[in-house]
Structures are given as structure tokens and as C-alpha cells.
Design a protein around this motif. Structure first.
Motif, PDB file in Angstrom:
ATOM      1  N   LEU A  21      36.814  45.087  18.173  1.00 44.89           N
ATOM      2  CA  LEU A  21      37.817  45.790  17.366  1.00 44.89           C
ATOM      3  C   LEU A  21      39.225  45.306  17.687  1.00 44.89           C
ATOM      4  O   LEU A  21      40.071  45.205  16.791  1.00 44.89           O
ATOM      5  CB  LEU A  21      37.698  47.301  17.566  1.00 44.89           C
ATOM      6  N   HIS A  22      39.474  45.005  18.942  1.00 46.29           N
ATOM      7  CA  HIS A  22      40.788  44.483  19.327  1.00 46.29           C
ATOM      8  C   HIS A  22      41.048  43.130  18.643  1.00 46.29           C
ATOM      9  O   HIS A  22      42.158  42.887  18.130  1.00 46.29           O
ATOM     10  CB  HIS A  22      40.876  44.343  20.848  1.00 46.29           C
ATOM     11  N   THR A  23      40.029  42.273  18.609  1.00 47.55           N
ATOM     12  CA  THR A  23      40.165  40.965  17.962  1.00 47.55           C
ATOM     13  C   THR A  23      40.410  41.130  16.456  1.00 47.55           C
ATOM     14  O   THR A  23      41.276  40.465  15.882  1.00 47.55           O
ATOM     15  CB  THR A  23      38.904  40.106  18.208  1.00 47.55           C
ATOM     16  N   VAL A  47      35.150  44.877   9.480  1.00 46.47           N
ATOM     17  CA  VAL A  47      34.568  45.301  10.766  1.00 46.47           C
ATOM     18  C   VAL A  47      33.072  45.537  10.619  1.00 46.47           C
ATOM     19  O   VAL A  47      32.266  45.041  11.419  1.00 46.47           O
ATOM     20  CB  VAL A  47      35.273  46.574  11.293  1.00 46.47           C
ATOM     21  N   LEU A  48      32.662  46.281   9.602  1.00 48.18           N
ATOM     22  CA  LEU A  48      31.244  46.613   9.422  1.00 48.18           C
ATOM     23  C   LEU A  48      30.405  45.372   9.142  1.00 48.18           C
ATOM     24  O   LEU A  48      29.266  45.272   9.608  1.00 48.18           O
ATOM     25  CB  LEU A  48      31.073  47.632   8.293  1.00 48.18           C
ATOM     26  N   THR A  70      40.740  55.595   8.601  1.00 48.35           N
ATOM     27  CA  THR A  70      41.794  54.811   9.231  1.00 48.35           C
ATOM     28  C   THR A  70      41.140  53.933  10.289  1.00 48.35           C
ATOM     29  O   THR A  70      39.993  54.185  10.701  1.00 48.35           O
ATOM     30  CB  THR A  70      42.854  55.705   9.895  1.00 48.35           C
ATOM     31  N   PHE A  71      41.855  52.932  10.743  1.00 51.13           N
ATOM     32  CA  PHE A  71      41.302  52.060  11.779  1.00 51.13           C
ATOM     33  C   PHE A  71      41.014  52.846  13.050  1.00 51.13           C
ATOM     34  O   PHE A  71      40.008  52.604  13.716  1.00 51.13           O
ATOM     35  CB  PHE A  71      42.254  50.888  12.068  1.00 51.13           C
ATOM     36  N   LEU A  77      34.615  56.217  15.959  1.00 47.48           N
ATOM     37  CA  LEU A  77      33.199  56.313  15.574  1.00 47.48           C
ATOM     38  C   LEU A  77      32.364  55.205  16.216  1.00 47.48           C
ATOM     39  O   LEU A  77      31.271  55.454  16.736  1.00 47.48           O
ATOM     40  CB  LEU A  77      33.053  56.240  14.055  1.00 47.48           C
ATOM     41  N   LEU A  78      32.869  53.991  16.182  1.00 42.32           N
ATOM     42  CA  LEU A  78      32.095  52.859  16.709  1.00 42.32           C
ATOM     43  C   LEU A  78      32.008  52.875  18.231  1.00 42.32           C
ATOM     44  O   LEU A  78      30.963  52.551  18.799  1.00 42.32           O
ATOM     45  CB  LEU A  78      32.684  51.540  16.203  1.00 42.32           C
ATOM     46  N   VAL A  79      33.086  53.269  18.887  1.00 36.88           N
ATOM     47  CA  VAL A  79      33.051  53.380  20.352  1.00 36.88           C
ATOM     48  C   VAL A  79      32.067  54.473  20.763  1.00 36.88           C
ATOM     49  O   VAL A  79      31.289  54.304  21.711  1.00 36.88           O
ATOM     50  CB  VAL A  79      34.465  53.631  20.919  1.00 36.88           C
TER      51      VAL A  79
END
Length: 161
Positions: A21-23, A47-48, A70-71, A77-79
């Protein structure tokens, strides 16, 4: 143009979700500085699309949402899902480890029982009878095969006082 292509093709691979996500966010920020900002919907799709198969379970409901995420919401959610997957993997490993331990324990117990049941017939011709006792020790268990028979015989033949 190259940054947009990179953002479109990015894959999470072996990276943690935080690094991935950072990238993605760094690429999106660079594109925003150079060209124009990327919408939350587009960023979510990028992302998905780059997530691996372990995130399919959570990706499907996110794709079908009516409201944009939002990001930061997507990040949370992903974390959270990655943490869930780690807990699940740990629980599975513990279950496999305990199952293997129990199977080994059962195998060892079964091995000792079969050794004990064959103890008399396997050692009968190899032990001398002049001592009157056949003490055999295996894995901490002691067996007195001949002594119990001779003691029972002696008890019956000796008169009680």
C-alpha cells in the motif's frame, strides 16, 4: 505515462500489505504532483487488482460497494484482513503440530503394546531358565514374564500355614 502504467501493473507479490500500500500510495502521489490526482475508485481498483489470491475473499465485497472507499479506509480493511490471515495460519500450524504430535504418541504407544505382547515368545528361547526370572526392560517398562508364572506355580504348590 510510465508511472500510470507502473501503477496499473503493480502486484503485491511477497510484500506485506503495508509495504504494498505504501508503494501504491507513493506512485499515486507522484502522478498527482506531475499530472492530476487519481480518484479513490481508481486507486482502489489498482490496489485490488494487484492483490494476490489470499485477498480475493475481501476484494469481492469491496469491488461491489456502492460508495467509494477512501485510501485510509481501504488501508484499514486490508491490514485487518492480513492480520486475520496470519491468525488463521498460526492456528492451522498449531493444529497440524498437535495432530502430528498425537499421531506420533499413538504410534509410539502402539509400538510398545505390540512389543509387550510379543515379549514372551520373542525372548523365550534366548533367555536362560536357571535364574527363574526373565526381567526385560524396554522404554522404561519392566516385564517379568517367567517370574509371574513361576511365582503363581510356587504359591499354589506351597501349603498355607
Amino acid at each position: 505515462m510510465q508511472l500510470k502504467e507502473e501503477l496499473t501493473l503493480i502486484q503485491s507479490g511477497n510484500r506485506s500489505i503495508l509495504k504494498y500500500l505504501h508503494t501504491v500510495k507513493a506512485l499515486a502521489d507522484e502522478i498527482a504532483i506531475i499530472d492530476h490526482s487519481i480518484s479513490d475508485d481508481d486507486l482502489t481498483l489498482y490496489v485490488l487488482n494487484g492483490l494476490g489470491p489470499s485477498f480475493q475473499e475481501i476484494a469481492a465485497p469491496i469491488r461491489t460497494r456502492e460508495l467509494s472507499l477512501t485510501f485510509e479506509e481501504l488501508h484499514d480493511l486490508l491490514v485487518g484482513h492480513e492480520a486475520y490471515l496470519r491468525r488463521l495460519e498460526t492456528a492451522t500450524q498449531q493444529l497440524v503440530t498437535s495432530t502430528n504430535f498425537m499421531k506420533m504418541k499413538q504410534y509410539a504407544q502402539r509400538g510398545n503394546k505390540s512389543w509387550s505382547s510379543n515379549n514372551y515368545s520373542n525372548t523365550r528361547g534366548h533367555q536362560s531358565y536357571h535364574s527363574g526370572r526373565n526381567n526385560i526392560q524396554h522404554d522404561g517398562y519392566q516385564s517379568n514374564n517367567y517370574s509371574s508364572r513361576s511365582n503363581n506355580f510356587n504359591r499354589r504348590s506351597q501349603p498355607k500355614c
